[in-house]
Design a protein around this motif. Sequence first.
Motif, mmCIF file in Angstrom:
data_model
loop_
_atom_site.group_PDB
_atom_site.id
_atom_site.type_symbol
_atom_site.label_atom_id
_atom_site.label_comp_id
_atom_site.label_asym_id
_atom_site.label_seq_id
_atom_site.Cartn_x
_atom_site.Cartn_y
_atom_site.Cartn_z
ATOM 1 N N SER A 1 -39.946 24.686 5.612
ATOM 2 C CA SER A 1 -39.279 23.541 6.215
ATOM 3 C C SER A 1 -38.378 24.031 7.354
ATOM 4 O O SER A 1 -37.797 25.109 7.271
ATOM 5 N N LEU A 2 -38.314 23.252 8.408
ATOM 6 C CA LEU A 2 -37.520 23.623 9.588
ATOM 7 C C LEU A 2 -36.522 22.518 9.919
ATOM 8 O O LEU A 2 -36.868 21.334 9.838
ATOM 9 N N TRP A 3 -35.309 22.914 10.318
ATOM 10 C CA TRP A 3 -34.372 21.975 10.914
ATOM 11 C C TRP A 3 -34.071 22.467 12.314
ATOM 12 O O TRP A 3 -33.906 23.689 12.514
ATOM 13 N N VAL A 4 -33.975 21.562 13.260
ATOM 14 C CA VAL A 4 -33.434 21.922 14.574
ATOM 15 C C VAL A 4 -32.295 20.960 14.869
ATOM 16 O O VAL A 4 -32.375 19.778 14.541
ATOM 17 N N VAL A 5 -31.235 21.478 15.462
ATOM 18 C CA VAL A 5 -30.107 20.610 15.796
ATOM 19 C C VAL A 5 -29.519 21.071 17.128
ATOM 20 O O VAL A 5 -29.434 22.272 17.384
ATOM 21 N N ARG A 6 -29.194 20.104 17.982
ATOM 22 C CA ARG A 6 -28.598 20.452 19.277
ATOM 23 C C ARG A 6 -27.328 21.260 19.034
ATOM 24 O O ARG A 6 -26.475 20.876 18.245
ATOM 25 N N SER A 7 -27.209 22.393 19.731
ATOM 26 C CA SER A 7 -26.046 23.267 19.532
ATOM 27 C C SER A 7 -24.741 22.522 19.802
ATOM 28 O O SER A 7 -23.737 22.757 19.130
ATOM 29 N N ASP A 8 -24.770 21.608 20.792
ATOM 30 C CA ASP A 8 -23.518 20.915 21.133
ATOM 31 C C ASP A 8 -23.155 19.855 20.086
ATOM 32 O O ASP A 8 -22.111 19.231 20.181
ATOM 33 N N ALA A 9 -24.017 19.660 19.071
ATOM 34 C CA ALA A 9 -23.685 18.721 17.997
ATOM 35 C C ALA A 9 -23.007 19.417 16.819
ATOM 36 O O ALA A 9 -22.618 18.766 15.856
ATOM 37 N N ILE A 10 -22.872 20.751 16.908
ATOM 38 C CA ILE A 10 -22.260 21.496 15.803
ATOM 39 C C ILE A 10 -20.760 21.623 16.018
ATOM 40 O O ILE A 10 -20.315 21.969 17.106
ATOM 41 N N THR A 11 -20.000 21.295 14.995
ATOM 42 C CA THR A 11 -18.554 21.510 15.040
ATOM 43 C C THR A 11 -18.262 22.783 14.259
ATOM 44 O O THR A 11 -18.657 22.895 13.102
ATOM 45 N N ALA A 12 -17.614 23.742 14.927
ATOM 46 C CA ALA A 12 -17.377 25.030 14.275
ATOM 47 C C ALA A 12 -15.907 25.175 13.914
ATOM 48 O O ALA A 12 -15.046 24.496 14.478
#
Lengths: 97, 315
Positions: free
Chosen positions: A53-64
């Motif tokens: 299974s794969l997930w892709v998520v826009r990097s700018d949607a990640i809160t670090a």
Amino acid sequence: MSEIRAEWPLYEVFVRGKRGLNHVHVGSLHAPDDAMALRHARDVYTRRNEGVSLWVVRSDAITASSPDEKDPLFAPSGDKVYRHPTFYEIPENVPHM
Amino acid sequence: MTATADEAELVADFEAILGRHDRIEPRDWMPERYRRTLVRQIAQHAHSEIIGMQPEGAWITRAPSLRRKAILLAKVQDEAGHGLYLYSACETLGVSRQELTELLLSGRQKYSSIFNYPTLSYADVGTIGWLVDGAAICNQVPLCRTSYGPYGRAMIRICKEESFHQRQGYELLMTMQRGTDEQRAMVQESVDRFWWPSLMMFGPPDSQSPNTAQSMAWGIKRDTNDELRQKFVDMTVPQAEALGVTLPDPELAWNAERGHYDFGEPDWDELTAVISGDGPCNAQRMAHRRRAHEDGAWVREAATAFAARTSEDGR
């Protein structure tokens, strides 16, 4: 040489190695949209059955959590040793504990 | 606190992480020279993977069997994948893919000298797998422990796949060695051409490699060029014997005292010439890369236009 156009957005890629495991971050790639990001992720990161299974998520949607890896955010957990089982002394003759 | 005191504290934290053999991660503070050295090394490595598709890619349409063709396609696809892992790691240092692409296409950043040599026969596909990928493995295995986290993680993925590359090459050569005299001659001729350039892949001798000491202190590099070259020779000589080929170096001999093979001096002038653009295929490789980039422009533009339209339509 033709001019290089504005870049496609960056996506972070997460792979579930097999059933029963969490998705794990494996790297990133550029893609024009979500659907293409998934296709590229399959080609770049799972050429040898690395995942189910794969997930892709826009990097700018990640809160670090922090600008660096030693943030005061984690300080509160540092001094709470009583949250760990080894904090408690139990006599040797008490079984199954 | 003054700016210099702040900086001293940051440097101390950075050094402490290295001292623990812990990894530096993208959002940690790092000295600008550490960042620049990494960008240069990772980018050069990524460019090498991308250019490295060409020498073998040229043989895909002329593979001797469907089996060999499928293997070669998979291998060349891996090289593209390796380039992408590395570009992805490099971008975590604040450089964009666009910049990296421009640096390669304009020739301002280099790629490995080995890819400027031609592939004249199908035996070269085997020799590249055995010697060139073998040398790459020697270089890359220690880099799995490099101090920069994303680089080390990319190297771990790459090393897993390089093992297939080397074994398919060696198996190809073994198959040819079991064939006709003409096929055995092709193998020997190919090994003769690739042996010295493979030794040069480790870079100039330590005495002429001014950046090595700093890179080792930072944990970016783990071994010197000469140490890795020696390791490669020691690994390869028994493989050559098993294969039944002669390595073209009259000085090659076991040195019991050192516990290593002695070997001759590569032609460093040749390495300098190839690096500075005068190798047999430099111009061809760059022209091909630029053409491929331009020929692919319409695909990138179409995908961008499609993405823009579907996002306007609310999907």
